[in-house]
Write a protein that holds these residues in place. Structure first.
Motif, PDB file in Angstrom:
ATOM      1  N   THR A 324      -3.099   2.040   4.780  1.00  0.00           N
ATOM      2  CA  THR A 324      -3.568   1.098   3.770  1.00  0.00           C
ATOM      3  C   THR A 324      -2.514   0.029   3.533  1.00  0.00           C
ATOM      4  O   THR A 324      -1.360   0.159   3.953  1.00  0.00           O
ATOM      5  CB  THR A 324      -3.855   1.836   2.449  1.00  0.00           C
ATOM      6  N   ARG A 325      -2.915  -1.016   2.853  1.00  0.00           N
ATOM      7  CA  ARG A 325      -1.970  -2.091   2.535  1.00  0.00           C
ATOM      8  C   ARG A 325      -0.855  -1.567   1.634  1.00  0.00           C
ATOM      9  O   ARG A 325       0.310  -1.938   1.789  1.00  0.00           O
ATOM     10  CB  ARG A 325      -2.715  -3.242   1.852  1.00  0.00           C
ATOM     11  N   GLU A 330       4.758  -0.321   1.089  1.00  0.00           N
ATOM     12  CA  GLU A 330       5.803   0.631   0.732  1.00  0.00           C
ATOM     13  C   GLU A 330       6.757   0.853   1.900  1.00  0.00           C
ATOM     14  O   GLU A 330       7.979   0.884   1.729  1.00  0.00           O
ATOM     15  CB  GLU A 330       5.157   1.952   0.319  1.00  0.00           C
ATOM     16  N   LEU A 331       6.188   0.988   3.100  1.00  0.00           N
ATOM     17  CA  LEU A 331       7.009   1.191   4.287  1.00  0.00           C
ATOM     18  C   LEU A 331       7.881  -0.038   4.547  1.00  0.00           C
ATOM     19  O   LEU A 331       9.056   0.073   4.914  1.00  0.00           O
ATOM     20  CB  LEU A 331       6.103   1.476   5.485  1.00  0.00           C
ATOM     21  N   TRP A 332       7.318  -1.228   4.344  1.00  0.00           N
ATOM     22  CA  TRP A 332       8.068  -2.460   4.580  1.00  0.00           C
ATOM     23  C   TRP A 332       9.208  -2.623   3.571  1.00  0.00           C
ATOM     24  O   TRP A 332      10.312  -3.030   3.930  1.00  0.00           O
ATOM     25  CB  TRP A 332       7.135  -3.655   4.528  1.00  0.00           C
ATOM     26  N   ASN A 333       8.929  -2.306   2.310  1.00  0.00           N
ATOM     27  CA  ASN A 333       9.987  -2.415   1.303  1.00  0.00           C
ATOM     28  C   ASN A 333      11.137  -1.469   1.617  1.00  0.00           C
ATOM     29  O   ASN A 333      12.310  -1.827   1.461  1.00  0.00           O
ATOM     30  CB  ASN A 333       9.409  -2.122  -0.078  1.00  0.00           C
ATOM     31  N   MET A 334      10.792  -0.254   2.042  1.00  0.00           N
ATOM     32  CA  MET A 334      11.841   0.690   2.431  1.00  0.00           C
ATOM     33  C   MET A 334      12.632   0.158   3.626  1.00  0.00           C
ATOM     34  O   MET A 334      13.866   0.183   3.650  1.00  0.00           O
ATOM     35  CB  MET A 334      11.210   2.037   2.773  1.00  0.00           C
ATOM     36  N   ALA A 335      11.893  -0.355   4.611  1.00  0.00           N
ATOM     37  CA  ALA A 335      12.550  -0.893   5.809  1.00  0.00           C
ATOM     38  C   ALA A 335      13.390  -2.120   5.472  1.00  0.00           C
ATOM     39  O   ALA A 335      14.498  -2.287   5.990  1.00  0.00           O
ATOM     40  CB  ALA A 335      11.499  -1.239   6.862  1.00  0.00           C
ATOM     41  N   LEU A 336      12.882  -2.978   4.587  1.00  0.00           N
ATOM     42  CA  LEU A 336      13.594  -4.210   4.256  1.00  0.00           C
ATOM     43  C   LEU A 336      14.922  -3.908   3.586  1.00  0.00           C
ATOM     44  O   LEU A 336      15.941  -4.542   3.882  1.00  0.00           O
ATOM     45  CB  LEU A 336      12.721  -5.075   3.351  1.00  0.00           C
ATOM     46  N   VAL A 365      13.615 -16.070  13.040  1.00  0.00           N
ATOM     47  CA  VAL A 365      12.442 -15.746  13.875  1.00  0.00           C
ATOM     48  C   VAL A 365      11.830 -14.424  13.422  1.00  0.00           C
ATOM     49  O   VAL A 365      10.600 -14.278  13.342  1.00  0.00           O
ATOM     50  CB  VAL A 365      12.852 -15.680  15.361  1.00  0.00           C
ATOM     51  N   PHE A 366      12.681 -13.456  13.133  1.00  0.00           N
ATOM     52  CA  PHE A 366      12.228 -12.144  12.660  1.00  0.00           C
ATOM     53  C   PHE A 366      11.419 -12.300  11.373  1.00  0.00           C
ATOM     54  O   PHE A 366      10.313 -11.739  11.235  1.00  0.00           O
ATOM     55  CB  PHE A 366      13.452 -11.257  12.433  1.00  0.00           C
ATOM     56  N   ALA A 367      11.952 -13.083  10.430  1.00  0.00           N
ATOM     57  CA  ALA A 367      11.264 -13.273   9.151  1.00  0.00           C
ATOM     58  C   ALA A 367       9.963 -14.052   9.333  1.00  0.00           C
ATOM     59  O   ALA A 367       8.923 -13.695   8.762  1.00  0.00           O
ATOM     60  CB  ALA A 367      12.190 -14.001   8.170  1.00  0.00           C
ATOM     61  N   ASP A 368       9.999 -15.116  10.136  1.00  0.00           N
ATOM     62  CA  ASP A 368       8.788 -15.907  10.362  1.00  0.00           C
ATOM     63  C   ASP A 368       7.708 -15.070  11.033  1.00  0.00           C
ATOM     64  O   ASP A 368       6.510 -15.191  10.720  1.00  0.00           O
ATOM     65  CB  ASP A 368       9.115 -17.130  11.224  1.00  0.00           C
ATOM     66  N   THR A 369       8.119 -14.209  11.975  1.00  0.00           N
ATOM     67  CA  THR A 369       7.147 -13.377  12.681  1.00  0.00           C
ATOM     68  C   THR A 369       6.464 -12.425  11.719  1.00  0.00           C
ATOM     69  O   THR A 369       5.231 -12.329  11.670  1.00  0.00           O
ATOM     70  CB  THR A 369       7.836 -12.580  13.801  1.00  0.00           C
ATOM     71  N   LEU A 370       7.234 -11.707  10.934  1.00  0.00           N
ATOM     72  CA  LEU A 370       6.649 -10.731  10.017  1.00  0.00           C
ATOM     73  C   LEU A 370       5.911 -11.419   8.869  1.00  0.00           C
ATOM     74  O   LEU A 370       4.935 -10.881   8.350  1.00  0.00           O
ATOM     75  CB  LEU A 370       7.743  -9.817   9.478  1.00  0.00           C
ATOM     76  N   GLN A 371       6.372 -12.599   8.494  1.00  0.00           N
ATOM     77  CA  GLN A 371       5.642 -13.345   7.464  1.00  0.00           C
ATOM     78  C   GLN A 371       4.263 -13.731   7.972  1.00  0.00           C
ATOM     79  O   GLN A 371       3.292 -13.761   7.205  1.00  0.00           O
ATOM     80  CB  GLN A 371       6.445 -14.582   7.062  1.00  0.00           C
ATOM     81  N   TYR A 373       2.464 -11.931   9.738  1.00  0.00           N
ATOM     82  CA  TYR A 373       1.637 -10.733   9.635  1.00  0.00           C
ATOM     83  C   TYR A 373       1.428 -10.303   8.182  1.00  0.00           C
ATOM     84  O   TYR A 373       0.887  -9.220   7.937  1.00  0.00           O
ATOM     85  CB  TYR A 373       2.266  -9.588  10.419  1.00  0.00           C
ATOM     86  N   GLY A 374       1.863 -11.127   7.236  1.00  0.00           N
ATOM     87  CA  GLY A 374       1.586 -10.853   5.831  1.00  0.00           C
ATOM     88  C   GLY A 374       2.642 -10.068   5.099  1.00  0.00           C
ATOM     89  O   GLY A 374       2.406  -9.637   3.966  1.00  0.00           O
ATOM     90  N   PHE A 375       3.818  -9.901   5.689  1.00  0.00           N
ATOM     91  CA  PHE A 375       4.878  -9.152   5.018  1.00  0.00           C
ATOM     92  C   PHE A 375       5.782 -10.124   4.250  1.00  0.00           C
ATOM     93  O   PHE A 375       6.153 -11.168   4.788  1.00  0.00           O
ATOM     94  CB  PHE A 375       5.716  -8.361   6.024  1.00  0.00           C
TER      95      PHE A 375
END
Length: 771
Positions: A324-325, A330-336, A365-371, A373-375
């Motif tokens: 789910t979103r 939650e996974l992204w915040n932990m990873a970030l 580039v990393f930030a633009d790529t994930l951005q 994808y909505g992160f």
């Protein structure tokens, strides 16, 4: 009933009446038999007649029956055959009916086996469901059906195990291919960004222009090339756009999800998948210990993380409920949080600004790529500002080395230019303007040394290097302008200032070099306004803007110049001390040599030649240096006279010392540095002059009489100084008979000296008590 009554003879009467009744019935029977007897006789007679016929008929019937039996045996056999065939036909019909019921079951089971063999497990589960609910109940009485019913749960478990094994293989596969997936996604994001940036630059060609402030010319050499290369790269990669689906087969996830959903274990599968992916996330987020050493280490680290979240984003959009979103956020915040901590730690080890710049580009580039994808990636851009400070520090360290190399290689002499071409080469690097020098013919010399244009060019290169980090940070031109000015101020106030200070303090830097350093800092200070224009033209931000910061180069170069001036004064004094140290006075000589001491003449010649070098310095600097040197020389000579180790001084030594002071006064009066008014420079030796005049003339009565008065002829002579010197001369007279002539001619004069010593001591004591 009456028979049983208690009447007497009732039974007897009954029996009599019964006998009478029986006799009546017998008579009636006899009458009837008699009536029918003739008929009976006739019937018997008829039967006897028929007996013969009956026997004949019996024989005929028996014969007929025999013949009929013989004739019906074949019919009976045929009939039995027909009966048997009818039974077989009925059995066949029954079997066909039962087989028609069983065949669909067998076909479905065969289909199930085939689906299992070709790994169509979801279809196999659907087939099992049809078998259990529709087909098997119709033929449940058969034993093979029971076998099938018993096998179906085993097949389900087998399918679960196989699908789970496929899922594990899938998880292992995406773990191995996550870096490739991430690299592909980052390339696509970078290509898209490059394309958009190229279009933006095409519409605004003024951004990012190369500026040459010396002639206020703006060169636009990079924009068209960049745009052309961008379109060429887009054409090359247009047919090679790959997605995560192209690199990874997601069918095991779909299949396993459908299988577990059909089996009612969808929640178990979701929990298992999320648990395993969290474990993989922790592994992906764990960096290698040597990651900070090469840009490839960072690229692989970012690629793995991007690949991981690209897969999760794909799973999020193509499956319902598996992730789910909320779970991905939650996974992204932990990873970030982990990513930021890792980058802070490893980036702190980077001492190469090029590597830090590459890291910044990778993070963008990393930030633009994930951005894409909505992160959310705002924290990454906040981290970039921290890394920007570190990048500036590494740049400052690098430029510190460059400045040191430039200063080490400089010859600290004016730049000679033989012709117009060489002159233009110099002014193309440094904005130098001097109308008076332009009027001179070639060859000629520019006042600054070779390090000045090199330092100026390196400052511009530093601004370019700092600008590289500011690009792609999604900041306004005003913010970029502010960043460039702050970093440039750090370069000037910290790095260049420190290098200049260290250079000035180096022991091999002589007076000539210090003079040239002062000249160099003057020209660099004048060039600061051109650096401000240079930054404004890069960022398109006017210097008239309220929030525009100013460069602090003026104070930097002023401080360096003041330090150089102070070092000039110090080195001049040190050189004077060196000459003073080689002074070799004979303090007991009876008469002077009639000429000044050799060391002093050498010192004066040195000062004269040194002050000639000061012609290019500002007037006040040269005057201050000359005044400082004369004052120090005067103080050194005074200290030589008053040295505690010097126990006795003869009058001849005083006369010789007076000759040396006269030479110092002549040097001061010769105006070695123009700009002094009157005898200002000679006043540096006034203390020595009055002290020596007092001893040469021996005018103690005047000194003692006028002491403390503003009009005193010996106002600058301190009583303690005079006392010290007089006691040394007194000690010398006792040992060397300096005052023998006084004792012969006038013994009262010796008493006068003693009287003067006593009066001087009383003056000194009075001054001490007053203090």
């Amino acid at each position: 009933r009456s028979v049983y009554d208690d009447q007497p003879n009732a039974h007897q009467k009954f029996m009599e009446k019964l006998d009478a009744c029986i006799r009546n019935h017998d008579r009636e029977i006899e009458k009837m038999c008699n009536f029918h007897h003739q008929g009976f006789v006739d019937a018997i007679t008829e039967l006897l007649k028929v007996r013969a016929d009956a026997e004949k008929l019996k024989v005929q019937v028996t014969d007929t029956n025999r013949r009929l039996q013989d004739a019906g045996k074949e019919v009976i056999a045929q009939t039995e055959e027909i009966i048997r065939c009818r039974v077989q036909q009925r059995n066949i019909t029954t079997v066909v009916e039962k087989l028609q019921l069983c065949l669909p079951v067998l076909e479905m089971y065969s289909k199930l086996k085939e689906q299992m063999s070709v790994k169509r497990y979801y279809s196999a589960l659907k087939t099992m469901e049809q078998l259990e609910n529709l087909y098997l109940p119709r033929v449940s009485q058969y034993r093979f059906c029971q076998i099938m019913i018993e096998n179906l749960p085993k097949l389900r478990e087998e399918i679960k195990e196989i699908s789970m094994s496929d899922l594990k293989d899938f998880l292992e596969s995406i773990r191995k291919h996550s870096d490739r997936i991430g690299e592909t996604a980052m390339k696509q994001a970078q290509q898209q960004k490059t394309f958009s940036s190229a279009l933006q630059k095409q519409n605004n060609v003024s951004y990012g222009r190369n500026v040459h402030l010396g002639r206020n010319r703006i060169l636009e050499s990079k924009n068209e090339i960049t745009l052309k290369r961008t379109f060429e790269d887009e054409d090359e990669h247009e047919e090679e756009v790959l997605t995560a689906q192209d690199l990874v087969d997601f069918s095991p996830v779909y299949r396993c999800l459908h299988i577990y959903s059909v089996l009612g274990d969808g929640e178990i599968f979701e929990n298992y998948y999320r648990k395993q992916r969290r474990k993989q996330a922790r592994l992906v987020l764990q960096p290698q210990s040597s990651m900070h050493e090469t840009v490839e280490g960072y690229r692989r680290y970012f690629s793995q993380i991007v690949g991981f979240f690209v897969v999760e984003d794909h799973i999020l959009h193509v499956t319902q409920g598996l992730v789910t979103r909320t779970y991905t956020d939650e996974l992204w915040n932990m990873a970030l949080s982990k990513i930021i901590a890792v980058l802070r730690t490893h980036s702190s080890y980077c001492n190469d600004p090029d590597l830090v710049l590459e890291l910044k580009n990778l993070i963008v580039v990393f930030a633009d790529t994930l951005q894409g994808y909505g992160f959310p990636v705002n924290r990454l851009f906040d981290l970039l500002f921290e890394i920007r400070d570190q990048y500036n520090e590494t740049l400052l360290k690098k430029w510190s080395g460059l400045f040191r190399d430039i200063f080490e290689a400089d010859n600290y002499s004016p730049i000679p230019v033989a012709n117009e071409e060489e002159y233009r080469i110099v002014i193309s690097k440094f904005p130098f303007q001097d109308p008076e020098l332009d009027k001179q013919s070639f060859p000629k010399k520019l006042p600054m040394s070779q390090s000045v244009p090199q330092i100026y060019m390196q400052v511009k290169e530093f601004i370019y290097a700092s600008l590289k980090f500011s690009e792609s940070l999604h900041r306004s031109s005003t913010e970029i302008d502010d960043m460039l000015r702050k970093s440039t101020n750090l370069l000037l106030t910290r790095t260049l200032s420190s290098c200049l200070q260290n250079l000035i303090k180096k022991p091999h830097i002589g007076l000539t070099e210090l003079v040239q350093i002062i000249i160099n800092t003057t020209h660099l200070e004048q060039a600061c306004k051109y650096l401000e224009d240079f930054i404004s033209n890069i960022t398109n931000i006017s210097q008239l803007t309220v929030h525009t910061a100013r460069l602090y180069g003026l104070s930097t170069f002023k401080d360096a110049r003041h330090a150089a001036e102070g070092e000039i004064y110090t080195k001049l004094n040190q050189k004077i001390d060196e000459f003073i140290q080689i002074a070799d006075y004979d303090w007991t000589m009876s008469e002077s040599d009639g000429r000044a001491s050799g060391y002093l003449m050498d010192l004066i010649n040195f000062l004269r030649s040194t002050f000639q070098v000061f012609t290019h310095l500002p007037g006040k600097v040269a005057q201050t240096a000359c005044m400082s040197a004369c004052q120090h020389l005067s103080m050194s000579l005074m200290q030589m006279l008053l040295d505690s180790e010097l126990k006795q001084i003869s009058m001849g030594a005083i006369q010789q010392f007076n000759l040396d002071v006269i030479q110092c006064e002549l040097f001061a009066s010769s105006e070695p540095v123009p700009g002094f008014q009157g005898d200002t420079l000679q006043l540096a030796f006034i203390d020595l002059r009055q002290l020596l005049d007092l001893f040469m003339v021996w005018d103690w009565s005047t000194y003692l009489a006028d002491y403390g008065q503003a009009t005193s002829k010996y106002l600058r002579v301190n009583p303690s100084t005079a006392l010290t010197l007089l006691e040394k001369m007194k000690d010398s007279s006792k040992k060397n008979n300096i005052f023998a002539q006084f004792r012969k001619n006038d013994r009262d004069k010796q008493k006068l000296i003693e009287t003067v010593v006593k009066q001087l001591r009383s003056l000194v004591n009075g001054m001490s008590q007053h203090t």
